[in-house]
Design a protein around this motif. Sequence first.
Motif, PDB file in Angstrom:
ATOM      1  N   TRP A 153       5.184   1.058  -8.457  1.00 32.41           N
ATOM      2  CA  TRP A 153       4.455  -0.167  -8.753  1.00 32.41           C
ATOM      3  C   TRP A 153       5.336  -1.408  -8.691  1.00 32.41           C
ATOM      4  O   TRP A 153       4.876  -2.471  -8.248  1.00 32.41           O
ATOM      5  N   MET A 154       6.563  -1.305  -9.098  1.00 34.87           N
ATOM      6  CA  MET A 154       7.470  -2.461  -9.033  1.00 34.87           C
ATOM      7  C   MET A 154       7.767  -2.828  -7.576  1.00 34.87           C
ATOM      8  O   MET A 154       7.900  -3.995  -7.238  1.00 34.87           O
ATOM      9  N   ASP A 155       7.879  -1.820  -6.723  1.00 34.95           N
ATOM     10  CA  ASP A 155       8.129  -2.077  -5.304  1.00 34.95           C
ATOM     11  C   ASP A 155       6.902  -2.663  -4.616  1.00 34.95           C
ATOM     12  O   ASP A 155       7.027  -3.311  -3.581  1.00 34.95           O
ATOM     13  N   ALA A 156       5.727  -2.417  -5.165  1.00 32.89           N
ATOM     14  CA  ALA A 156       4.491  -2.971  -4.601  1.00 32.89           C
ATOM     15  C   ALA A 156       4.310  -4.432  -5.010  1.00 32.89           C
ATOM     16  O   ALA A 156       3.672  -5.204  -4.289  1.00 32.89           O
ATOM     17  N   ALA A 157       4.855  -4.809  -6.141  1.00 36.51           N
ATOM     18  CA  ALA A 157       4.628  -6.156  -6.670  1.00 36.51           C
ATOM     19  C   ALA A 157       5.194  -7.245  -5.775  1.00 36.51           C
ATOM     20  O   ALA A 157       4.533  -8.267  -5.521  1.00 36.51           O
ATOM     21  N   SER A 158       6.393  -7.062  -5.271  1.00 43.56           N
ATOM     22  CA  SER A 158       7.042  -8.104  -4.476  1.00 43.56           C
ATOM     23  C   SER A 158       6.264  -8.450  -3.199  1.00 43.56           C
ATOM     24  O   SER A 158       5.997  -9.625  -2.940  1.00 43.56           O
ATOM     25  N   PRO A 159       5.869  -7.460  -2.386  1.00 43.43           N
ATOM     26  CA  PRO A 159       5.098  -7.827  -1.203  1.00 43.43           C
ATOM     27  C   PRO A 159       3.714  -8.400  -1.538  1.00 43.43           C
ATOM     28  O   PRO A 159       3.206  -9.255  -0.807  1.00 43.43           O
ATOM     29  N   LEU A 160       3.129  -7.958  -2.639  1.00 44.00           N
ATOM     30  CA  LEU A 160       1.833  -8.528  -3.028  1.00 44.00           C
ATOM     31  C   LEU A 160       1.979  -9.987  -3.454  1.00 44.00           C
ATOM     32  O   LEU A 160       1.134 -10.827  -3.127  1.00 44.00           O
ATOM     33  N   LEU A 161       3.053 -10.298  -4.157  1.00 49.01           N
ATOM     34  CA  LEU A 161       3.312 -11.696  -4.532  1.00 49.01           C
ATOM     35  C   LEU A 161       3.577 -12.539  -3.284  1.00 49.01           C
ATOM     36  O   LEU A 161       3.108 -13.680  -3.180  1.00 49.01           O
ATOM     37  N   HIS A 162       4.335 -11.979  -2.353  1.00 44.45           N
ATOM     38  CA  HIS A 162       4.620 -12.710  -1.117  1.00 44.45           C
ATOM     39  C   HIS A 162       3.336 -12.930  -0.325  1.00 44.45           C
ATOM     40  O   HIS A 162       3.121 -14.007   0.247  1.00 44.45           O
ATOM     41  N   ALA A 183       0.833  -1.212   0.000  1.00 39.86           N
ATOM     42  CA  ALA A 183       0.000   0.000   0.000  1.00 39.86           C
ATOM     43  C   ALA A 183       0.864   1.258   0.000  1.00 39.86           C
ATOM     44  O   ALA A 183       0.569   2.223  -0.721  1.00 39.86           O
ATOM     45  N   ILE A 184       1.924   1.240   0.778  1.00 37.91           N
ATOM     46  CA  ILE A 184       2.832   2.398   0.827  1.00 37.91           C
ATOM     47  C   ILE A 184       3.497   2.606  -0.540  1.00 37.91           C
ATOM     48  O   ILE A 184       3.572   3.731  -1.039  1.00 37.91           O
ATOM     49  N   ALA A 185       3.952   1.524  -1.137  1.00 38.93           N
ATOM     50  CA  ALA A 185       4.595   1.634  -2.457  1.00 38.93           C
ATOM     51  C   ALA A 185       3.599   2.093  -3.517  1.00 38.93           C
ATOM     52  O   ALA A 185       3.933   2.932  -4.362  1.00 38.93           O
ATOM     53  N   GLN A 186       2.381   1.569  -3.469  1.00 37.44           N
ATOM     54  CA  GLN A 186       1.366   1.987  -4.437  1.00 37.44           C
ATOM     55  C   GLN A 186       1.050   3.479  -4.281  1.00 37.44           C
ATOM     56  O   GLN A 186       0.909   4.187  -5.269  1.00 37.44           O
ATOM     57  N   ALA A 187       0.919   3.927  -3.040  1.00 41.63           N
ATOM     58  CA  ALA A 187       0.611   5.339  -2.791  1.00 41.63           C
ATOM     59  C   ALA A 187       1.703   6.253  -3.346  1.00 41.63           C
ATOM     60  O   ALA A 187       1.424   7.377  -3.776  1.00 41.63           O
ATOM     61  N   ALA A 188       2.936   5.746  -3.361  1.00 45.80           N
ATOM     62  CA  ALA A 188       4.062   6.524  -3.889  1.00 45.80           C
ATOM     63  C   ALA A 188       4.225   6.336  -5.399  1.00 45.80           C
ATOM     64  O   ALA A 188       5.131   6.921  -6.003  1.00 45.80           O
ATOM     65  N   GLY A 189       3.363   5.507  -6.007  1.00 47.23           N
ATOM     66  CA  GLY A 189       3.473   5.253  -7.441  1.00 47.23           C
ATOM     67  C   GLY A 189       4.612   4.324  -7.800  1.00 47.23           C
ATOM     68  O   GLY A 189       4.996   4.227  -8.964  1.00 47.23           O
ATOM     69  N   ASP A 245      -4.245  -1.629  -8.281  1.00 47.60           N
ATOM     70  CA  ASP A 245      -5.476  -1.153  -7.661  1.00 47.60           C
ATOM     71  C   ASP A 245      -5.280  -0.935  -6.161  1.00 47.60           C
ATOM     72  O   ASP A 245      -5.254  -1.886  -5.381  1.00 47.60           O
ATOM     73  N   GLN A 246      -5.162   0.327  -5.781  1.00 51.75           N
ATOM     74  CA  GLN A 246      -4.955   0.654  -4.375  1.00 51.75           C
ATOM     75  C   GLN A 246      -6.181   0.308  -3.535  1.00 51.75           C
ATOM     76  O   GLN A 246      -6.042  -0.085  -2.374  1.00 51.75           O
TER      77      GLN A 246
END
Length: 165
Positions: free
Chosen positions: A87-96, A79-85, A137-138
């Motif tokens: 997206w690549m940094d958001a992908a790893s925790p979402l996959l985990h 969520a923090i990575a998505q809020a900052a735009g 999708d935030q």
Amino acid sequence: MAQLPAGRPLRLLLDVVVLTDAADITALNNRTERERRTMRMSPERAKQQYLEQQVASASPERLLTMLYDRLLVDIDRAAIAQAAGEWMDAASPLLHAQQIVAELTSTLTDAWDGAADLRALYTYLSGRLIVANVARDQAATAECREIVAPLRDAWHEASLHSSLV
């Protein structure tokens, strides 16, 4: 106090063994290779080894709460990575997070009456995590947090009561 040269890695300091006399040198030479490697262990490796020991010695209740804790951390990081735009940094925790939900799903047995309902919730959660990642999708990420946080709290509460019995 001595100053380190600029840019010198701190790790070099952690690998230093101070030898004060011949007995110390003999003791070092008599150590096994594993003991010598342990002495040179990096802080990252020491942390990893500690975490591995925590998991290996944890009760099933504790393992479950640890998974939920990490699941919530992953969702929050995403969520923090998505809020900052980012997206690549958001992908790893979402996959985990998806991997954790898959693990939680695989541990369910039909011996418990609520297993089918919880399995359905995990299936829905997994789908929302995928949407949060693929569609960036935030709102889906926030929805996942809303689902996981109360479950995490409930499992923590249940584990406290089970340890009292």
